[in-house]
Write a protein that holds these residues in place. Sequence first.
Motif, PDB file in Angstrom:
ATOM      1  N   ASP A 114     -31.325  66.300 -49.052  1.00 15.65           N
ATOM      2  CA  ASP A 114     -30.111  67.033 -49.489  1.00 15.65           C
ATOM      3  C   ASP A 114     -30.467  67.566 -50.919  1.00 15.65           C
ATOM      4  O   ASP A 114     -29.949  68.657 -51.221  1.00 15.65           O
ATOM      5  CB  ASP A 114     -28.985  66.015 -49.617  1.00 15.65           C
ATOM      6  CG  ASP A 114     -28.365  65.722 -48.219  1.00 15.65           C
ATOM      7  OD1 ASP A 114     -28.750  66.531 -47.188  1.00 15.65           O
ATOM      8  OD2 ASP A 114     -27.703  64.663 -48.041  1.00 15.65           O
ATOM      9  N   ARG A 115     -30.982  67.032 -51.721  1.00 19.24           N
ATOM     10  CA  ARG A 115     -31.584  67.762 -53.056  1.00 19.24           C
ATOM     11  C   ARG A 115     -32.294  68.861 -52.961  1.00 19.24           C
ATOM     12  O   ARG A 115     -31.953  69.905 -53.589  1.00 19.24           O
ATOM     13  CB  ARG A 115     -32.089  66.563 -54.043  1.00 19.24           C
ATOM     14  CG  ARG A 115     -32.174  67.197 -55.501  1.00 19.24           C
ATOM     15  CD  ARG A 115     -32.600  65.979 -56.243  1.00 19.24           C
ATOM     16  NE  ARG A 115     -33.792  65.547 -56.187  1.00 19.24           N
ATOM     17  CZ  ARG A 115     -35.216  66.126 -56.039  1.00 19.24           C
ATOM     18  NH1 ARG A 115     -35.243  67.202 -56.329  1.00 19.24           N
ATOM     19  NH2 ARG A 115     -36.058  65.546 -55.438  1.00 19.24           N
ATOM     20  N   LEU A 116     -33.205  68.633 -51.833  1.00 19.44           N
ATOM     21  CA  LEU A 116     -34.085  69.853 -51.793  1.00 19.44           C
ATOM     22  C   LEU A 116     -33.153  71.037 -51.434  1.00 19.44           C
ATOM     23  O   LEU A 116     -33.533  72.400 -51.641  1.00 19.44           O
ATOM     24  CB  LEU A 116     -35.229  69.678 -50.820  1.00 19.44           C
ATOM     25  CG  LEU A 116     -36.224  68.766 -51.249  1.00 19.44           C
ATOM     26  CD1 LEU A 116     -37.298  68.238 -50.030  1.00 19.44           C
ATOM     27  CD2 LEU A 116     -36.936  68.925 -52.589  1.00 19.44           C
ATOM     28  N   LEU A 117     -32.195  70.890 -50.623  1.00 20.99           N
ATOM     29  CA  LEU A 117     -31.305  71.793 -49.856  1.00 20.99           C
ATOM     30  C   LEU A 117     -30.514  72.499 -51.167  1.00 20.99           C
ATOM     31  O   LEU A 117     -30.029  73.744 -51.395  1.00 20.99           O
ATOM     32  CB  LEU A 117     -30.493  71.516 -49.002  1.00 20.99           C
ATOM     33  CG  LEU A 117     -29.683  72.631 -48.378  1.00 20.99           C
ATOM     34  CD1 LEU A 117     -30.604  73.755 -47.609  1.00 20.99           C
ATOM     35  CD2 LEU A 117     -28.770  71.917 -47.264  1.00 20.99           C
ATOM     36  N   LYS A 118     -30.114  71.581 -52.196  1.00 14.73           N
ATOM     37  CA  LYS A 118     -29.177  71.858 -53.405  1.00 14.73           C
ATOM     38  C   LYS A 118     -30.082  72.814 -54.148  1.00 14.73           C
ATOM     39  O   LYS A 118     -29.648  73.880 -54.462  1.00 14.73           O
ATOM     40  CB  LYS A 118     -28.827  70.652 -54.243  1.00 14.73           C
ATOM     41  CG  LYS A 118     -28.026  70.859 -55.127  1.00 14.73           C
ATOM     42  CD  LYS A 118     -27.768  69.718 -56.209  1.00 14.73           C
ATOM     43  CE  LYS A 118     -26.208  69.103 -55.878  1.00 14.73           C
ATOM     44  NZ  LYS A 118     -25.923  67.979 -56.632  1.00 14.73           N
ATOM     45  N   LYS A 119     -31.355  72.596 -54.211  1.00 17.52           N
ATOM     46  CA  LYS A 119     -32.298  73.271 -55.171  1.00 17.52           C
ATOM     47  C   LYS A 119     -32.134  74.799 -54.539  1.00 17.52           C
ATOM     48  O   LYS A 119     -32.298  75.895 -55.207  1.00 17.52           O
ATOM     49  CB  LYS A 119     -33.604  72.895 -54.934  1.00 17.52           C
ATOM     50  CG  LYS A 119     -34.418  72.940 -56.096  1.00 17.52           C
ATOM     51  CD  LYS A 119     -35.453  71.683 -56.283  1.00 17.52           C
ATOM     52  CE  LYS A 119     -36.753  72.105 -55.479  1.00 17.52           C
ATOM     53  NZ  LYS A 119     -37.990  71.261 -55.902  1.00 17.52           N
TER      54      LYS A 119
END
Lengths: 599, 344
Positions: free
Chosen positions: A468-473
């Motif tokens: 999810d954090r990678l997607l946020k990035k």
Amino acid sequence: MSTINDVNICIATPNGSGSASANNILFKSIFKMGIPCSSKNMFPSNIQSMPTWYEIRASSAGFGSRKDVIDVMVTFNPETGASDVGKLRENGLLLYDTGACEESWLSRNDIQKIGFPATELSKQIPNAKIRSKLRNMIYVGVISSLFGISREVLIAVLRDTFGDKPEVIESNLMAIELGSKWVEENQVTQDICTLVTIEGGNKGKILSDGNTCSALGAIYGGVSVVAWYPITPSSSLAETMEKYLPELRMDEDKNPTYAVIQAEDEIAAAGIITGAGWAGARAMTATSGPGLSLMNEMIGLAYFTEIPSSYFIVQRGGPSTGLPTRTQQSDILSMYFASHGDTRHVILLPHDLQTCFEFSKLCLDLADQLQTPVFFASDLDLGMNIRPSEPLELKSPSLNRGKLIHEKDIEAQGNQFRRYFDLDGDGIPQRTIPGNQHPKAVYFCSGAGHNADAKRSEDPGDYKELLDRLLKKNHTARLLAPQPLVETSETSRIGMISFGSSVEAVREARHRMNQDGIKTSHLTLLALPLSPLVKDFIQKHEITLIVEQNRDGQVASIVRMDWPELAQKIDSVLVYDGLPVTAGSVHRLSMEKLGGKLL
Amino acid sequence: MSEAKEFLNRLNLAEKDYSGAPSTMCQGCGHDAISASIRKAFYDSSIDPKQVIKLSGIGCSSKTPAYFLGKAFGINTVHGRMSAVATGAIVANHTLLPIGVSGDGDTSAIGLGNFCHMIRRNLNFTYIIENNGVYGLTKGQFSATADKGTALKKGKINQNEAIDLCELAITMGATFVARSFSGDRKQLAPLIQAALAHKGLAILDVLSPCVTFNNHEGSKKSLKNIRAHLDPIHDIDFMPGAELIEVDYKKGSETEVVLYDGSIVTLKKLHENYDPMNKMGAILELNQAKTDGKFLTGLIYFEPNRPTFTEQLDIRGTALAYLPEDKLRPSIKHLDAINKKLSM
Ligand SMILES: Cc1ncc(C[n+]2csc(CCOP(=O)(O)OP(=O)(O)O)c2C)c(N)n1
Ligand code: SF4
Ligand SMILES: [Mg+2]
């Protein structure tokens, strides 16, 4: 109906016959006269003897895409002569060598024909060794006299090109004069076009290709490790770096501030830049589709472990060997979703020489800022065809290294450092590099599942949090990457979106549509993931046509995936025969698409 | 106090300063013994972990860098690609001391091509292969170093020639090639110390029994079979050095090899006439050992003073990764000149 400075000359020759140099001289001469012009080289995947076509377009209105009509055809290739004659427009001009011509070429009665004895004339060239190569300069002489390129201009261009080799200049000039004298002596004329010098035209402009400008952009972007494996059409990008780096990037002790490594394959090239990126270098590779396929596993590792790395992809006709010397935009999805698992990448889409220069530096910046592989997506047309441009401008000289932190930064934040922790909500963590002496700086970088402290973890919560954090990035990148250029007209119900080497053809197609009374707005896409401005643009128009040089509408599919509610509002205009896209094809296909919808 | 001091090295670090996370290898796995020798080698050579980078590929063996030198930066790459990633990392920062751990599958099968090219470049790198003849992590399939005629647990016999990574490394131009055995710490630790001190590429092919999938009767890389067929070419001693001494290759029963940093490797010959600086001799002996079903161990081949990859690239001084911005950006003046040239 002779034009002034509007003509498209196609020169058909066997490749490797020395015609490249002749064509180059001719094109540069027209440029030197101040006339807006562009060139397209349509060459085979071969070193010698296969058919190649070089088109030079002069356009008084300043349109630079490939023209869909051939006004003048120079047939110097017996193999394709018959079909080349067929490509000429009605009343067009055929130029041929009377000493190497077949009956069948001359059967068309709706064209003008000028035959000149190039083979015969070339016998006057004393050095037999270079005779066949210089035979090409004879058509340069014929064209220059027929269309009005002066001897002074030609001499200036020869000097620019061959610099300190007076004997080369002289032999070329002699061959040119054999052609021009023949025209004068035989009082031959044509009524297609006259080339007229435009005072101050092209003043200060440069002539270059996208790969050269990308190479320079990366050098000015502080690249320090380049790893590559030769493949058309990206080789010249890396080779141009090798040419300029020694001149531009030596320190005061004459030590290089860079390394260029010709790897054993693209897997290694990707591995090398991943290792270099992890260790803190600004690292890049250049390749095309087949190389990208081989790099996929490493791209996934770099994505998941958040290692900055830059991938310069110069697209060609695929798959595999496909059409290696032709152009396409068909690797967009391969880049966007490169590798396995849940990945999604940032892609920069340059469309002219300045953006090639600027985005190359930006690619290295964004890779550091976002700590991820970033793609620079060019194509053969943009990368390899010579075109004019304003001088390259370095708009933001300083390097952006993102959240790369050092000992004192860790101290300043209370001796705390968590490699994969999102401190400020943009999805981007802080990063340290080997050599950092702070006891808290060290982390173990692993493609295995890991938590915010870089500790190995197979915990489902940790894994989902990371994805999810990678997607946020990636969402952060929607606004961090260059925003689209929007040109709207209040009255237009039709939007058009294009990117890369299609942009220039779309500009001309829209001009033609406008002349037909069809007003359009335009959005030049500069990056993926899509900016919210793209959504606004599509919403504002009744229908938006997305122009792409691939079969399946790859960018359109990303639009549909991002905003399924807009699916009915977009359609695709697709050109994918491997040749540089023409305004004519965009115009025709756009009208076909619009026909049933609005008109 | 004074007792504790005995267990500190020249950097005042204790052995535990060279430890890492707890191992997750199977009980008795050879790889754990190699990790212990690596820890010992770094401790004995008094190397600062902060100056070290650790790399690996994928496999049981490739997990082990997490189990030593926890204070050093490390990276687990993808299967077979440690050599490429190490190439990039070392070029980006040639001032650090790199050590890599790979498996026989990782190196001899999927990564063989990249491995060969890394050797050709003479990367300044210590490359350890933990060789068990099988793919441990995927549960015991043959690797390309499986000896001809050896049997899998379920009986399948390997009919193919084994790749001898030492022989290959010598052929490809490696400048330091050694073979050892996970259970022989007396030999292995000094060999690792020597490899770390060597300027250039050091390949260490370390026999390392997989106790779970390749330790049965009929397996040529079982603990028992390896032990029974070890054939050391010399006893080895390592003395970390500070000052550079003249190179001196003694004839007779002892060979002293002085390394780049002044360290001295003493080789007490067990094989008459074995000369680790004779390339063809080394290859012949390796072949003979293979025919005899023996495992030749020790410093098999050594060549000092060949330029390393970063030397070939003229990289010296500050690491590329640490160059300040003003060193990485050409001047605008140059851009103006380029524009001028392109504008004709
Ligand atoms: C591209 C790819 N293919 C296959 C695998 C599966 N795989 C993981 S480890 C391994 C073999 C490891 O064997 P070796 O290098 O000998 O290490 P060992 O486990 O024996 O120490 C394989 C095939 C993988 N991770 N990646
Ligand atoms: S499977 Fe074999 S190689 Fe892997 S940890 Fe267990 S014993 Fe070691
Ligand atoms: Mg193994």
